[in-house]
Design an enzyme around this catalytic site. Structure first.
Site, PDB file in Angstrom:
ATOM      1  N   LYS A   1       3.413  11.640  -3.410  1.00 12.79           N
ATOM      2  CA  LYS A   1       2.091  10.914  -4.165  1.00 12.79           C
ATOM      3  C   LYS A   1       1.124  11.253  -4.859  1.00 12.79           C
ATOM      4  CE  LYS A   1      -1.678   6.848  -3.632  1.00 12.79           C
ATOM      5  NZ  LYS A   1      -2.004   6.458  -2.599  1.00 12.79           N
TER       6      LYS A   1
ATOM      7  N   ASP B   1       0.758  -1.447  -0.337  1.00 13.80           N
ATOM      8  CA  ASP B   1       0.197  -0.056   0.312  1.00 13.80           C
ATOM      9  C   ASP B   1       0.895   1.278  -0.381  1.00 13.80           C
ATOM     10  OD1 ASP B   1      -1.726   1.845   0.882  1.00 13.80           O
ATOM     11  OD2 ASP B   1      -2.629   1.400   2.196  1.00 13.80           O
TER      12      ASP B   1
ATOM     13  N   ASP C   1     -12.612   4.678   1.685  1.00 15.21           N
ATOM     14  CA  ASP C   1     -11.787   5.079   2.215  1.00 15.21           C
ATOM     15  C   ASP C   1     -11.067   6.762   2.236  1.00 15.21           C
ATOM     16  OD1 ASP C   1      -8.752   5.050   2.459  1.00 15.21           O
ATOM     17  OD2 ASP C   1      -8.643   4.148   0.115  1.00 15.21           O
TER      18      ASP C   1
HETATM   19 MG    MG Z   1      -4.965   4.298   2.421  1.00 13.43          MG
END
Ligand code: MG
Ligand code: ADP
Length: 631
Positions: free
Chosen positions: A76, A15, A208
């Site tokens: 990211k 992840d 999420d």
């Molecule tokens: Mg995450």
């Protein structure tokens, strides 16, 4: 003791988060997180570039306030994006972002050796991946080289490609890119034949709420009904916001604590303020009232914040996540060609922010369900990625995964409209082709631009890249038949090809990614990382050789002084010369490790060892004699 995998080619699940990253492995006993030597599961996605090297994870995050200019976090957000895409993030990224080749976003950090150093987001992410790879290798006791990596469901082609490239730079064979919400569903063993639980087709939601992104996915699961059958995981719809996360809550608290705009603060203070705001947020998850008390440069900050006040601050963000949930639900209805959204049976909570009581309450109310929180919301994605890895490497049977394409893909036509070849929410792998022609007589080359998005006009969509089809024989306008084929592979990566049917000629063409790295760049970075690995290994060897040679030289030197009068002249001269040679290697290596050849250094040490055999014998004999009781 952790069990050693039976296969030498263990595939891990990663992840790669905006805020935190984790690595997990799944074997017959199920998926588990592979922690670091201190037992920590999370690796903060933070990288610092120092004169001495690269610092990754906890060490980089914990000392970020002391090195504001050289510490990179939230990389990211820049993956596979152009400088313009990243614009809205820039004010919160405490490092400078510059444009690289093809307008790509790159990071620029000051270096001690003059001039700024520029890194691609892929290179920075590769450092995080390499740390995870090493952590996994240490935990499993074997060299890990294969991985499944997760990305937010909203990642476009360039962002997925960038993630794959980061893996390659880190020396990982990325066998699949998987959407994070899909991995979360797998972690619950839903339909994968892991839970042993029997149920029919069901629709679930994965909510999420992480540090930097929010994703909501609606999945349909058709579980295997018998041994050896396949379960289907189908993403009916996805929605989300790549600019919505726990960071936003932190920023609200930063403003609340400061009473003014944090942007005016120097870098180091901004980092400190952010850390304190986040700590306050954690306390507000646990209690109704929390205090902050800390010092910025020349300024003391104290505050008392109630949970109610905090909830007011973050309510707009929570509300926005629920709006996106509604959007995903109506998309799911469309996918199923039903007038109403399907009933949701489960809501899986993912991401650190879902620990917040308000978030749990709001999500529970919205879906009229108790949210699913049995698996740690921080770990659920990595655990699911590990399950997927084990399915792909054939260790777990009976599950097949179908993901959807988040945004439509098409080609710009004359007049600036977009002809969509693959529509949003198609399942992957997907393939589509369409015919195009020329608009001008005698045209021998066509330029094709590939776009992603839902809007009709190219100007409103995101341009993924373009290519030229050359060498078409001259024909009147409209006569050439150009077949363009789109293929989205199971990782969601787009491959485009085209050929002209009348002439039968296939012209070579290449999609030049707008916001990714070129193949050449990735190749170079991969080579460099190997070169660095070799360099690191050599350095390691030389350092070990220095230490061991010094021990030898001392041991042999001592005995030589004591017993040289007993040695044969030839052996004495030989030993002396070899000691001097090795001493010289040590001296040179200590000044500059790179100036010595580790093989020659090693040979010199071995030759001395061999030449000292006689001395050792003499030494042993003499000490035996000395230790004889005198009569
Ligand atoms: Mg995450
Ligand atoms: P990502 O997937 O973006 O890397 P994570 O899922 O690790 O993010 O979530 C990180 C976010 O969750 C951060 O904003 C962090 O502050 C927040 N978070 C973690 N634990 C808690 C908690 N106990 N209460 C509130 N927020 C939390």
């Amino acid at each position: 003791m952790t069990a050693t995998p039976t296969t030498a080619n263990a595939t891990v699940g990663i992840d790669l988060g905006t805020t935190n990253s984790l690595v997990a492995y799944c074997d017959a006993s199920g998926p588990r997180i592979l922690p670091d030597a201190l037992g920590r599961a999370l690796v903060p996605s933070v990288v610092r570039f120092d004169a001495e090297g690269v610092v990754v994870g906890h060490a980089a995050r914990d000392s970020a306030a002391d090195h504001p200019a050289t510490t990179i976090s939230s990389v990211k957000r820049l993956m596979g994006r152009s400088l313009r895409d990243a614009e809205s993030d820039l004010r919160y990224l405490p490092y400078s972002v510059v444009a690289g080749a093809g307008e790509t976003a790159r990071l620029s950090i000051p270096s001690l050796r003059g001039g700024p150093r520029v890194f691609s987001p892929q290179e920075v992410s590769a450092h995080i991946l390499r740390a995870l790879k090493e952590q996994a290798s240490d935990a499993l006791g074997i060299q890990v080289t294969r991985a499944v990596i997760t990305v937010p469901a909203y990642f476009d082609d360039a962002q997925r490609q960038a993630t794959k490239d980061a893996g390659r730079i880190a020396g990982l064979d990325v066998i699949r890119i998987v959407n994070e919400p899909t991995a979360a569903a797998l972690a619950y063993g839903l339909g994968a034949g892991l839970s042993g639980e029997k149920f029919g087709e069901r629709v679930i939601a994965v909510y999420d709420f992480g540090g930097g992104t929010f994703d909501i996915s609606i999945l349909r699961i058709t579980p295997a009904q018998a041994e050896g059958e396949t379960s289907f995981f189908e993403v009916l719809a996805t929605s989300g916001d790549t600019h919505l996360g726990g960071d936003d809550a932190d920023h609200e608290l930063m403003r609340r604590l400061l009473g003014s705009d944090p942007e005016a603060l120097p870098l180091a203070d901004r980092r400190t303020l952010k850390r304190e705001a986040e700590a306050l947020k954690f306390r507000l998850t646990e209690s109704e009232l929390a205090n902050a008390d800390f010092t910025l440069v020349g300024r003391h900050v104290t505050a008392e914040v109630s949970r109610a006040e905090y909830e007011d601050l973050i309510a707009p963000f929570v509300k926005r996540t629920l709006e996106l949930c509604s959007l995903a639900l109506s998309d799911a209805a469309r996918t199923l060609r039903r007038p109403n959204p399907p009933p949701i049976e489960r809501v899986i909570m993912v991401g650190g922010m879902t620990r917040t009581p308000l978030v749990r309450r709001a999500v529970g109310d919205f879906f009229q369900l108790d949210p699913y929180i049995a698996v740690d919301p921080d770990q659920v994605v990595a655990l699911g990625a590990a399950v997927q890895a084990s399915i792909l490497s054939g260790q777990t049977k009976g599950a097949l995964l179908l993901d959807v394409i988040p945004l439509s893909l098409g080609i710009e036509t004359v007049g600036g409209a977009v002809a969509k070849l693959i529509v949003r929410n198609s399942t992957v792998p997907a393939k589509a082709s369409e015919f195009f022609s020329t608009s001008v007589d005698g045209q021998t080359s066509i330029r094709l631009s590939v776009f992603q998005g839902e809007r009709e006009m190219a100007a409103d969509c995101r341009r993924l890249g373009e290519f030229h089809l050359r060498g078409i024989p001259p024909m009147p306008a409209g006569i050439p038949q150009l077949e363009v084929q789109f293929l989205v592979d199971s990782s969601g990566v787009l491959n485009v090809s085209a050929h002209e049917r009348r002439s039968g000629k296939r012209a070579a063409l290449q999609v030049i990614p707008n916001h990714g790295l070129t193949r050449e760049e990735v190749d170079r970075m991969e080579r460099e990382s190997y070169a660095h690995a070799r360099e690191d290994m050599n350095r390691h060897r030389v350092v070990d050789l220095i230490a061991n040679s010094k021990l030898d030289l001392k041991w042999i030197g001592d005995r030589f002084e004591r017993f040289k009068h007993i040695l044969e002249a030839e052996n004495r001269v030989d030993l002396q010369a070899r000691m001097e040679t090795l001493q010289e290697f040590v001296r040179r290596a200590e000044t500059d490790w790179d100036s010595v050849d580790p093989n020659e250094f090693h040979r010199a040490k071995e030759e001395l060892d061999r030449a000292s055999v006689r001395l050792q014998e003499v030494g042993i004999a003499m000490s035996l004699k000395e230790s004889q009781p005198k009569v």
